[in-house]
Design an enzyme around this catalytic site. Structure first.
Site, PDB file in Angstrom:
ATOM      1  CB  SER A   1      -0.876   0.011   1.255  1.00 54.79           C
ATOM      2  OG  SER A   1      -1.537   1.250   1.413  1.00 54.79           O
TER       3      SER A   1
ATOM      4  CE1 TYR B   1      -4.244  -1.647   4.759  1.00 54.37           C
ATOM      5  CE2 TYR B   1      -3.341   0.565   4.580  1.00 54.37           C
ATOM      6  CZ  TYR B   1      -3.804  -0.593   3.986  1.00 54.37           C
ATOM      7  OH  TYR B   1      -3.811  -0.698   2.611  1.00 54.37           O
TER       8      TYR B   1
ATOM      9  CE  LYS C   1      -2.123  -4.109   2.724  1.00 55.19           C
ATOM     10  NZ  LYS C   1      -2.219  -5.241   1.764  1.00 55.19           N
TER      11      LYS C   1
END
Length: 266
Positions: A142, A155, A159
């Site tokens: 990401s 998150y 990633k």
């Protein structure tokens, strides 16, 4: 790796980018083992495949289930006779909360799906990929792996772990038949918030073009076919990558100013 005639495993294939990848792979003459937690999503992918559906097999499973993942390569080989590629696309986001406001269950779930799911799938399929004349491993990370987003710290960390894992695998697999591609998407219309059970508010004043998954799938698979090391999906990802290279602090401040209002007052 040219995709025609190859067998590719795609996780998160029941919606969004994963679904678009499965369908685009079929259009390019590949066979697809579609993996998703939600069987209904896989059935929708099958319906959209239409007359290409004979090249598609459905594998509903939880990628955090190590035993189930370990059995998957043999299952794919029974369906298609071989496996030439793996696209680790499945992922979730966290609730938009500060780190100290997240409960342990939410933290662990994000890490299990995004990092450990990718790790388990890679370790399960890599021995098979190494036996092929040519093969490809793709990990979808990401833009949040290199630009920190307030309210998405875990998150982003998950990633970032996928990003570094992928770069290390590229180095480790030099001299083997396996090529490795790292994918860094920006904003896409994927439904990731809905499937994560998270409400995703919009950033104030942001005019970010949202990439359609069908367009992203074509860009990503073009990168696979030319054995690209790294591909940025979306103008926002490309812009922030350049800005972060020029000024990590400047890029971080920009995102913080646009996203800080999404968090409740301290």
């Amino acid at each position: 790796m040219r995709l025609r005639g190859k067998v590719v495993v795609v996780t998160g294939a029941g919606s969004g980018l994963g679904q678009a990848l499965a369908l685009e792979l079929l259009r390019r003459g590949a066979k697809v083992a579609a993996v998703d937690l939600r069987e209904e999503g896989l059935r929708e992918t099958q319906a959209q495949a239409g007359n290409m559906a004979p090249g598609l097999s459905l594998h509903p499973l939880d990628i955090t289930d190590k035993a189930r993942v370990a059995a998957l390569p043999e299952e794919v080989e029974r369906a298609h006779g071989q496996v030439d590629g793996l696209i680790n696309n499945a992922g979730i986001i966290q609730p938009f909360k500060r780190l100290l406001d997240l409960d342990e269950a939410a933290i662990e779930r994000v890490m299990r799906v995004n990092f450990y799911g990718t790790l388990h799938m890679t370790r399960a399929f890599l021995p098979r990929l190494l036996q092929r004349p040519e093969a490809h491993l793709v990990n979808v990370s990401s833009m949040g792996a290199f630009v920190p987003v307030p309210g998405q710290a875990v998150y982003g960390a998950s990633k970032a772990a996928v990003k570094l894992l992928t770069e290390a695998l590229w180095a480790e697999l030099q001299g083997t038949p396996v090529r490795v591609t790292l994918v860094l998407p920006g904003a896409m219309r994927t439904g990731i918030a809905q499937h994560s059970g998270v409400e995703a508010p919009r950033a104030e004043g942001a005019r970010v073009p949202v990439l359609e998954p069908q367009v992203a799938a074509r860009i990503l698979l073009d990168a696979v076919e030319r054995d690209a090391f790294r591909v940025l999906l979306g103008q926002d990802a490309r812009t922030m990558d350049l800005l972060y290279r020029l000024s990590p602090l400047g890029a971080t401040r920009l995102i913080q100013r646009r996203m800080a209002h999404l968090l409740p007052p301290r």
